[in-house]
Design a protein around this motif. Structure first.
Motif, PDB file in Angstrom:
ATOM      1  N   ILE A  90      13.947   5.565 -11.309  1.00  0.00           N
ATOM      2  CA  ILE A  90      12.710   6.296 -11.083  1.00  0.00           C
ATOM      3  C   ILE A  90      12.492   5.113  -9.000  1.00  0.00           C
ATOM      4  CG2 ILE A  90      10.430   6.718 -11.228  1.00  0.00           C
ATOM      5  CD1 ILE A  90      11.562   6.962 -13.998  1.00  0.00           C
ATOM      6  N   VAL A  91      12.383   5.966  -8.062  1.00  0.00           N
ATOM      7  CA  VAL A  91      11.601   4.986  -7.481  1.00  0.00           C
ATOM      8  C   VAL A  91      10.154   5.620  -7.125  1.00  0.00           C
ATOM      9  CG1 VAL A  91      11.443   4.417  -4.557  1.00  0.00           C
ATOM     10  CG2 VAL A  91      13.664   5.254  -6.219  1.00  0.00           C
ATOM     11  N   CYS A  92       8.970   4.790  -6.722  1.00  0.00           N
ATOM     12  CA  CYS A  92       7.903   4.842  -6.562  1.00  0.00           C
ATOM     13  C   CYS A  92       7.115   4.861  -5.217  1.00  0.00           C
ATOM     14  CB  CYS A  92       6.367   4.171  -7.658  1.00  0.00           C
ATOM     15  SG  CYS A  92       7.084   3.904  -9.425  1.00  0.00           S
ATOM     16  N   GLY A  93       6.566   6.054  -4.602  1.00  0.00           N
ATOM     17  CA  GLY A  93       5.942   5.835  -3.378  1.00  0.00           C
ATOM     18  C   GLY A  93       5.352   5.438  -3.595  1.00  0.00           C
ATOM     19  N   SER A  94       3.811   4.923  -1.641  1.00  0.00           N
ATOM     20  CA  SER A  94       2.700   4.172  -1.932  1.00  0.00           C
ATOM     21  C   SER A  94       2.113   5.135  -2.884  1.00  0.00           C
ATOM     22  CB  SER A  94       2.663   5.247  -0.320  1.00  0.00           C
ATOM     23  OG  SER A  94       3.259   4.716   0.267  1.00  0.00           O
ATOM     24  N   GLY A  95       1.191   4.581  -3.357  1.00  0.00           N
ATOM     25  CA  GLY A  95      -0.293   4.871  -4.413  1.00  0.00           C
ATOM     26  C   GLY A  95       0.364   5.161  -6.037  1.00  0.00           C
ATOM     27  N   LEU A  96       1.757   5.432  -6.316  1.00  0.00           N
ATOM     28  CA  LEU A  96       2.383   5.765  -7.037  1.00  0.00           C
ATOM     29  C   LEU A  96       3.178   5.114  -8.090  1.00  0.00           C
ATOM     30  CD1 LEU A  96       4.022   9.322  -5.401  1.00  0.00           C
ATOM     31  CD2 LEU A  96       1.387   9.191  -6.847  1.00  0.00           C
ATOM     32  N   GLY A  97       2.419   3.830  -7.862  1.00  0.00           N
ATOM     33  CA  GLY A  97       3.515   3.068  -8.857  1.00  0.00           C
ATOM     34  C   GLY A  97       3.322   2.630 -10.268  1.00  0.00           C
ATOM     35  N   GLY A  98       2.521   3.890 -10.422  1.00  0.00           N
ATOM     36  CA  GLY A  98       2.324   3.372 -11.779  1.00  0.00           C
ATOM     37  C   GLY A  98       2.801   3.972 -12.684  1.00  0.00           C
ATOM     38  N   LEU A  99       3.886   4.544 -12.728  1.00  0.00           N
ATOM     39  CA  LEU A  99       5.106   5.257 -13.144  1.00  0.00           C
ATOM     40  C   LEU A  99       5.162   4.098 -13.670  1.00  0.00           C
ATOM     41  CD1 LEU A  99       6.452   8.075 -11.026  1.00  0.00           C
ATOM     42  CD2 LEU A  99       5.738   8.164 -13.556  1.00  0.00           C
TER      43      LEU A  99
END
Length: 296
Positions: A36-45
Motif C-alpha cells: 500500500i502506498v499512502c499519499g499526502s495526508g493519507l498515512g493513517g492507512l
C-alpha cells in the motif's frame, strides 16, 4: 556513446533491488502479499496495521528519503484484516529531485519481497467539475504527461527478470479490483462520493495554471496530481496487480475571475477529513483480495 548515456542514467540494478529486499526480509517475519502506498495526508492507512514493524526510509539500503510535509517517510510491515501487508507511509516525487527510476525503486522491492497486489492512494485536484472536494476517485486510466517528454521509469536497460521491454498499459489498472471497490463502496454507503475517472500526472511542484487545467480537462483528465502513475508503470511492468484511488482535495481553478487558489494545507486538511472512510474502503477491499497467480 551509448554506454556513456546509459551510465548517466540513475537507476538501481536488479541486484541493488534484491539487496534491499533481502535486507528487509532479514529483519521482519512478515511476508507481504499486499503493498500500500499512502499519499499526502493519507498515512493513517499504515497506522491500522496490526503488529507493525517500522523501518525509516533513511535506514533502508538504496532507499531515497521523503522530503514532503505530510509524508512520514517510513515503511511499515504488519497485517491488515489478516493479510500480510507492507505500507509506504509517504512516497517520492520527481519534484524532490530524485530520478524517475529512483522514486519507483520501492515498487521493484515490493515485487522482490513477494507483493502481488499494489494499492496506491494520492491527493489530487478535481478537473471534472462534477467532482466535489472529499470525493474519492477510482483511477481507471492515466495520462502520463512527463512520459510524453521521455521521462519514463522504464527508460534505460530493461531487465527481463522484472518484465518485458515494451509492456502494454491499456490494462494497467486491474478491472476486477475496480469492480470490488464499487461493490465495497456500495455496501459501506459511500457511493454518493465515489467517482471513477482518468488521472493525469504532472511533474510539479507548482500547482497548475488555469490554462493548463483547461487543457488537461479537454484531453479527458478528471483529476490531476504529481504521483502514482510512475509507480503504477513499474508495478504493472513487474506483473503486480494495481489499484489506485485519488482523494479529491481541491477543485482545480478553471476561471480567471476566481479567487480560489490551491494549497498543500488544503490537501492535508481534506485528507484528514476523509481519511477514516478511505481507510475503511481500502481495508475492506484488502480483506477480500484473492491470490494473484499472474504475479509469479
Amino acid at each position: 556513446m551509448l554506454e556513456q548515456k546509459m551510465s548517466s542514467l540513475s537507476f538501481d540494478s536488479y541486484e541493488d533491488c534484491q539487496a534491499t529486499a533481502d535486507w528487509l526480509l532479514s529483519r521482519t517475519k512478515v511476508r507481504p502479499t499486499v503493498g500500500i502506498v499512502c499519499g499526502s495526508g493519507l498515512g493513517g492507512l499504515a497506522e491500522i496495521l496490526k503488529d507493525p514493524e517500522v523501518f525509516k526510509y533513511s535506514d533502508i539500503p538504496n532507499f531515497p528519503q521523503s522530503t514532503v510535509h505530510g509524508h512520514a517517510g517510513q515503511l511499515v510491515f504488519g497485517t491488515l484484516k489478516g493479510k500480510p501487508c507492507v505500507c509506504m507511509q509517504g512516497r517520492f516525487h520527481l519534484y524532490e529531485g530524485y530520478s524517475i527510476q529512483k522514486i519507483t525503486l520501492p515498487m521493484r522491492v515490493f515485487k522482490l519481497i513477494g507483493v502481488e497486489t499494489v494499492i496506491l492512494t494520492n491527493a489530487a485536484g478535481g478537473l471534472n467539475q462534477n467532482y466535489n472536494v472529499g470525493d474519492i476517485m477510482i483511477i481507471k486510466d492515466h495520462i502520463n504527461m512527463p512520459g510524453f517528454a521521455g521521462v519514463n521509469p522504464l527508460t534505460g536497460p530493461n531487465d527481463e527478470r522484472f518484465g518485458v521491454r515494451f509492456p502494454s498499459m491499456s490494462d494497467a489498472y486491474d478491472r476486477k479490483l475496480q469492480q470490488l471497490a464499487h461493490d465495497v463502496a456500495s455496501e459501506l454507503g459511500y457511493s454518493n462520493f465515489l467517482q471513477e475517472g482518468v488521472y493525469c500526472v504532472l511533474g510539479g511542484p507548482c500547482f497548475e495554471t488555469i490554462a493548463e487545467c483547461r487543457m488537461l480537462r479537454s484531453l479527458g483528465a478528471d483529476a490531476v496530481g504529481m504521483s502514482t502513475v510512475h509507480e503504477v508503470i513499474v508495478a504493472h511492468h513487474a506483473r503486480m496487480r494495481c489499484f489506485a484511488l485519488s482523494l479529491i482535495t481541491n477543485k482545480s481553478v478553471m476561471e480567471y475571475d476566481s479567487q480560489e487558489k490551491a494549497s498543500h494545507e488544503e490537501v492535508l486538511e481534506t485528507g484528514r477529513m476523509r481519511a477514516e472512510k478511505l481507510e475503511k474502503l481500502v481495508s475492506t477491499m484488502v480483506a477480500r483480495l484473492e491470490h494473484n497467480p499472474s504475479s509469479q
